[in-house]
Design a protein around this motif. Structure first.
Motif, mmCIF file in Angstrom:
data_model
loop_
_atom_site.group_PDB
_atom_site.id
_atom_site.type_symbol
_atom_site.label_atom_id
_atom_site.label_comp_id
_atom_site.label_asym_id
_atom_site.label_seq_id
_atom_site.Cartn_x
_atom_site.Cartn_y
_atom_site.Cartn_z
ATOM 1 N N VAL A 362 24.803 34.256 15.486
ATOM 2 C CA VAL A 362 25.894 32.759 15.943
ATOM 3 C C VAL A 362 23.693 32.578 16.837
ATOM 4 O O VAL A 362 23.823 31.561 17.417
ATOM 5 N N LEU A 363 23.494 33.451 17.757
ATOM 6 C CA LEU A 363 22.303 33.083 18.595
ATOM 7 C C LEU A 363 21.085 32.763 17.587
ATOM 8 O O LEU A 363 20.834 31.516 18.631
ATOM 9 N N ALA A 364 20.575 33.117 17.135
ATOM 10 C CA ALA A 364 20.088 32.182 16.284
ATOM 11 C C ALA A 364 19.841 30.836 16.180
ATOM 12 O O ALA A 364 19.282 29.791 15.975
ATOM 13 N N ASN A 365 21.026 30.612 15.417
ATOM 14 C CA ASN A 365 21.658 29.196 15.371
ATOM 15 C C ASN A 365 21.480 28.263 16.142
ATOM 16 O O ASN A 365 21.101 27.292 16.010
ATOM 17 N N LEU A 370 18.037 23.877 19.793
ATOM 18 C CA LEU A 370 17.049 23.134 21.222
ATOM 19 C C LEU A 370 16.469 22.897 20.784
ATOM 20 O O LEU A 370 15.376 22.234 19.455
ATOM 21 N N PRO A 371 16.046 21.793 21.508
ATOM 22 C CA PRO A 371 14.876 20.785 21.427
ATOM 23 C C PRO A 371 13.808 20.978 21.249
ATOM 24 O O PRO A 371 13.500 22.691 21.731
ATOM 25 N N ALA A 444 22.980 28.915 9.773
ATOM 26 C CA ALA A 444 23.157 27.543 9.413
ATOM 27 C C ALA A 444 21.757 26.791 9.222
ATOM 28 O O ALA A 444 22.145 25.512 7.842
ATOM 29 N N PHE A 445 20.830 27.814 9.127
ATOM 30 C CA PHE A 445 19.132 26.691 8.730
ATOM 31 C C PHE A 445 18.981 27.617 7.560
ATOM 32 O O PHE A 445 17.732 27.122 6.478
ATOM 33 N N LEU A 446 19.872 28.231 6.912
ATOM 34 C CA LEU A 446 19.638 29.231 5.124
ATOM 35 C C LEU A 446 20.637 28.723 4.485
ATOM 36 O O LEU A 446 21.981 27.877 5.115
ATOM 37 N N PRO A 447 20.414 28.336 2.602
ATOM 38 C CA PRO A 447 21.324 28.072 1.803
ATOM 39 C C PRO A 447 22.913 28.517 2.132
ATOM 40 O O PRO A 447 22.529 30.213 1.964
ATOM 41 N N LEU A 448 23.883 28.023 1.936
ATOM 42 C CA LEU A 448 25.236 28.857 2.413
ATOM 43 C C LEU A 448 25.549 29.826 1.649
ATOM 44 O O LEU A 448 25.425 29.705 0.517
ATOM 45 N N ASP A 449 26.539 31.166 1.845
ATOM 46 C CA ASP A 449 26.773 31.698 0.677
ATOM 47 C C ASP A 449 28.177 31.522 0.438
ATOM 48 O O ASP A 449 28.809 30.921 1.061
ATOM 49 N N ASN A 464 27.178 23.629 12.337
ATOM 50 C CA ASN A 464 27.155 22.395 12.104
ATOM 51 C C ASN A 464 25.865 21.629 12.736
ATOM 52 O O ASN A 464 25.350 20.798 12.775
ATOM 53 N N LEU A 465 24.356 22.770 13.641
ATOM 54 C CA LEU A 465 24.137 23.098 14.060
ATOM 55 C C LEU A 465 22.653 22.404 13.529
ATOM 56 O O LEU A 465 22.293 23.277 12.070
ATOM 57 N N ARG A 466 21.907 21.407 13.768
ATOM 58 C CA ARG A 466 20.487 21.731 12.354
ATOM 59 C C ARG A 466 18.936 21.719 13.828
ATOM 60 O O ARG A 466 19.177 21.397 15.004
#
Length: 480
Positions: A362-365, A370-371, A444-449, A464-466
């Protein structure tokens, strides 16, 4: 760079070079390594700092379940993890007569179909080595004991005991229950009258534990090793303030832990041990005290904890304190906490390592979203969202750990808890399992399982973060 607390940026990102925030991770335990392994899959710069000169093979074993299986699949290490582990079919509750009174199976049955993965046990050193391989050696700095931190509007600075200094944009305290990063952060917040009073109190504890793992054994030495599944047995002492557990592992080792429940007087006697490092030096007297405790080995041979101690290399035995607390302050400025640094859970619930890994996801996401060139206010908003997403689950894990600890505690109340768990209706068992395994966060930034599971995971806001996209600078108008 001089870290100036008074500086805040009013910058125009359109005219600045694209820059992702640099992350300084203090603590190379499972949580810190996991965060590093995730960031390694992104373009976010990071460094990991560990106070020890080398990793010690301490601890017993770790139980991981469906809550972290998606992460390991995303990192591409799940199959290797499975090959190193044994499935946990149940927790067997025994007595000093070497009799199993009942087995707790509610949390493990149908796990693959319902949640996408089984609960599995692995020796802590083996799990640590698996995550260590995911981080390039040049990212990991050993013998870096952090003494002070300084943060401001234009960055954060850490100073180590060897005189070195490192600069970054975000500081992550993943350095355990007695976190130096938390202590520095709380001192700063307290000086500003921003620290919650309950977070200023010492970590409470009422148990200590002896943990270890034997050398690889034969099935003649420990017959339970013949079984493909992990034999997880907890024994409750008759008239003594102790409970002890044994686990069989894929590496043919027996992992074990002996927990001593302390009263007010004995807690005072052990208080001097509060800030000690894990290690064999403090374990000698406790080893002698618990040698005669009986163990269920699966055969006719009478086995004791003392036999397991004799089969254990000295450096694999440790005495540890089992503090328990969920802190309410998880961040301040550019500094954020994760794992044991902000929620120390009893090993009775088997949720400490799993929650540290979920924190990392979660923290990595939120860091990834972050901008470019984030200011302090944006960083703190991300940290607040991270805490909001995670603290409820950590508090639930804390309550579950307390309940499972009471299964092997002393007194009337624990006896009632054991009776209730032994006779719990099936629908309540299934509901409890769904609550435990519904948090299954993904990066969020890796292919989902996409592993199928009949019980869907709870909604994950950070999924949902990008990552930010660099804004294009408008070209100046041409003159004719």
């Amino acid at each position: 760079m001089e870290i100036n607390p008074a500086i805040t940026f009013q910058h125009d990102r359109k005219v600045m070079h694209a820059k992702r925030p640099k992350v300084l991770i203090v603590g190379a335990g499972l949580g810190g390594l996991t965060l590093g392994a995730i960031l390694q899959k992104s373009d976010i710069p990071y460094e990991i700092f560990e106070r020890a000169s080398q990793v010690k093979p301490l601890g017993s074993c770790v139980a991981l379940n469906a809550t972290v299986a998606p992460l390991m699949r995303q990192l591409g290490i799940y199959d290797e993890f499975v090959a190193m582990t044994k499935v946990i079919p149940s927790i067997q509750i025994g007595n000093e007569n070497r009799e199993v009174e009942f087995a707790m199976t509610a949390y493990f049955e149908e796990a693959t179909e319902r949640f996408g993965a089984e609960s599995r046990v692995i020796s802590r050193p083996a799990l640590y080595d698996l995550f260590l391989k995911q981080v390039p050696k040049e990212r990991l700095h050993m013998s870096k004991k952090v003494l002070t931190t300084k943060q401001g509007g234009n960055g954060i600075l850490i100073r180590c005991s060897d005189g070195t200094e490192y600069e970054g944009d975000i500081l992550v305290g993943a350095d355990g229950a007695h976190s130096a990063i938390r202590q520095n952060l709380y001192a700063e917040l307290k000086s500003q009258n921003k620290l919650i009073p309950s977070d200023d109190a010492a970590l409470p504890f009422n148990t200590i534990s002896l943990v270890g793992q034997t050398r690889p054994l034969t099935t003649e030495e420990f017959p339970f090793l013949k079984k493909e599944e992990c034999q997880f047995v907890r024994i409750v002492g008759n008239d003594k303030p102790f409970a002890w557990s044994t686990f069989t592992t894929k590496q043919q080792r027996i992992c074990y832990s002996v927990v001593q429940f302390l009263d007010e007087e004995s807690s005072k006697l052990h208080d001097s041990f509060r800030n000690s490092e894990w290690g064999p030096e403090a374990a000698g007297a406790m080893c002698d005290e618990v040698r005669h405790f009986p163990v269920i080995s699966g055969g006719d041979k009478i086995t004791t904890i003392g036999d397991l101690i004799d089969l254990t290399p000295k450096e694999y035995i440790s005495k540890v304190m089992l503090e328990e607390k969920v802190f309410q302050t998880w961040y301040g400025g550019r500094t954020v906490l994760m794992g044991d640094a902000c929620h120390k859970l009893s090993p009775a619930g088997g949720a400490g390592a799993g929650n540290a890994l979920q924190d990392a996801v979660v923290l990595a996401n939120y860091i990834n979203a972050l901008p470019l060139h984030p200011v302090v206010e944006e960083i703190e908003a991300a940290f607040e969202a991270y805490k909001t997403d995670r603290i409820e689950w950590c508090e639930k894990a804390y309550a579950t750990s307390k309940m499972l600890q009471s299964v092997v505690d002393k007194g009337i109340k624990p006896m009632l808890v054991r009776f209730m768990m032994k006779n719990m209706p099936e629908f309540m068992k299934r509901r409890a399992a769904e609550q435990m395994y519904s948090s299954r966060p993904q990066v969020a930034f890796l292919p989902l399982d996409e592993t199928p599971a009949s019980v869907k995971p709870t909604h994950q806001r950070s999924l949902n973060l990008r990552a930010p996209v660099e804004e294009e600078v408008e070209a100046p108008a041409k003159t004719i």
